[in-house]
Scaffold this active site. Structure first.
Site, PDB file in Angstrom:
ATOM      1  CB  CYS A 196      20.753   5.870 -21.298  1.00 44.27           C
ATOM      2  SG  CYS A 196      19.860   4.328 -21.601  1.00 44.27           S
TER       3      CYS A 196
ATOM      4  CG  HIS B 124      13.906  -2.887 -21.078  1.00 37.50           C
ATOM      5  ND1 HIS B 124      13.903  -1.567 -20.664  1.00 37.50           N
ATOM      6  CD2 HIS B 124      13.430  -3.596 -20.027  1.00 37.50           C
ATOM      7  CE1 HIS B 124      13.470  -1.482 -19.428  1.00 37.50           C
ATOM      8  NE2 HIS B 124      13.163  -2.707 -19.011  1.00 37.50           N
TER       9      HIS B 124
HETATM   10  P1  AMP Z   1      12.051  -2.256 -16.033  1.00 34.75           P
HETATM   11  O1  AMP Z   1      11.560  -2.255 -14.617  1.00 34.75           O
HETATM   12  O2  AMP Z   1      11.055  -2.871 -16.989  1.00 34.75           O
HETATM   13  O3  AMP Z   1      12.567  -0.906 -16.472  1.00 34.75           O
HETATM   14  O4  AMP Z   1      13.255  -3.263 -16.048  1.00 34.75           O
HETATM   15  C1  AMP Z   1      14.577  -2.885 -15.879  1.00 34.75           C
HETATM   16  C2  AMP Z   1      15.350  -4.164 -15.687  1.00 34.75           C
HETATM   17  O5  AMP Z   1      16.715  -3.886 -15.946  1.00 34.75           O
HETATM   18  C3  AMP Z   1      15.265  -4.735 -14.271  1.00 34.75           C
HETATM   19  O6  AMP Z   1      14.731  -6.057 -14.319  1.00 34.75           O
HETATM   20  C4  AMP Z   1      16.715  -4.706 -13.786  1.00 34.75           C
HETATM   21  O7  AMP Z   1      17.050  -5.823 -12.994  1.00 34.75           O
HETATM   22  C5  AMP Z   1      17.484  -4.670 -15.096  1.00 34.75           C
HETATM   23  N1  AMP Z   1      18.800  -4.043 -15.034  1.00 34.75           N
HETATM   24  C6  AMP Z   1      19.124  -2.839 -14.496  1.00 34.75           C
HETATM   25  N2  AMP Z   1      20.435  -2.600 -14.648  1.00 34.75           N
HETATM   26  C7  AMP Z   1      20.945  -3.652 -15.313  1.00 34.75           C
HETATM   27  C8  AMP Z   1      22.248  -3.999 -15.768  1.00 34.75           C
HETATM   28  N3  AMP Z   1      23.300  -3.196 -15.560  1.00 34.75           N
HETATM   29  N4  AMP Z   1      22.418  -5.182 -16.410  1.00 34.75           N
HETATM   30  C9  AMP Z   1      21.374  -6.004 -16.603  1.00 34.75           C
HETATM   31  N5  AMP Z   1      20.117  -5.734 -16.212  1.00 34.75           N
HETATM   32  C10 AMP Z   1      19.906  -4.595 -15.566  1.00 34.75           C
END
Ligand code: AMP
Length: 105
Positions: A5, A97
């Site tokens: 994860c 989140h």
């Molecule tokens: P969701 O589509 O609600 O699952 O949102 C996942 C979010 O996590 C997206 O907006 C991505 O840009 C963000 N995300 C993915 N990997 C990372 C990371 N390593 N650091 C910060 N944000 C991330």
């Protein structure tokens, strides 16, 4: 912690991600692909796949209090919050989140 994860790895400090807030229950960090001038994520420290798997009312309250604190710290008076639940709703990271999106004015 779930081994594969990405958010568990971030919480574990594997990527040296800067935390805007870290408390007993959650961390807050900037979204890597921001969809607003300010785009932060509030992430519970325990691994919960999505809102559907979250049964802890106290934790949900703590997460929302952390949302308020992060928004204030970022200087946001107005902001949107979003929880994508399930892949058809656009959830990409299966560690629950809360998105905070806003613009400093
Ligand atoms: P969701 O589509 O609600 O699952 O949102 C996942 C979010 O996590 C997206 O907006 C991505 O840009 C963000 N995300 C993915 N990997 C990372 C990371 N390593 N650091 C910060 N944000 C991330």
């Amino acid at each position: 912690m779930k081994e594969d994860c990405i958010f568990c790895k971030i919480i574990n400090g594997d990527f040296n991600t800067e935390f805007i807030i870290e408390n007993e229950h959650a961390v807050v960090f900037n979204d890597i692909n921001p969809k607003a001038p300010v785009h932060m994520l509030v992430v519970p420290k325990i691994h919960v796949e999505s809102l559907n798997e979250l049964d802890d009312k106290n934790l949900l309250g703590e997460l929302m209090m952390t949302v308020k604190e992060a928004a204030k710290k970022a200087g946001l008076n107005s902001y949107k919050t979003l929880i994508n639940t399930g892949k058809d709703a656009g959830q990409e990271v299966f560690h629950m989140h809360i998105h905070i999106m806003g613009d400093k004015k």
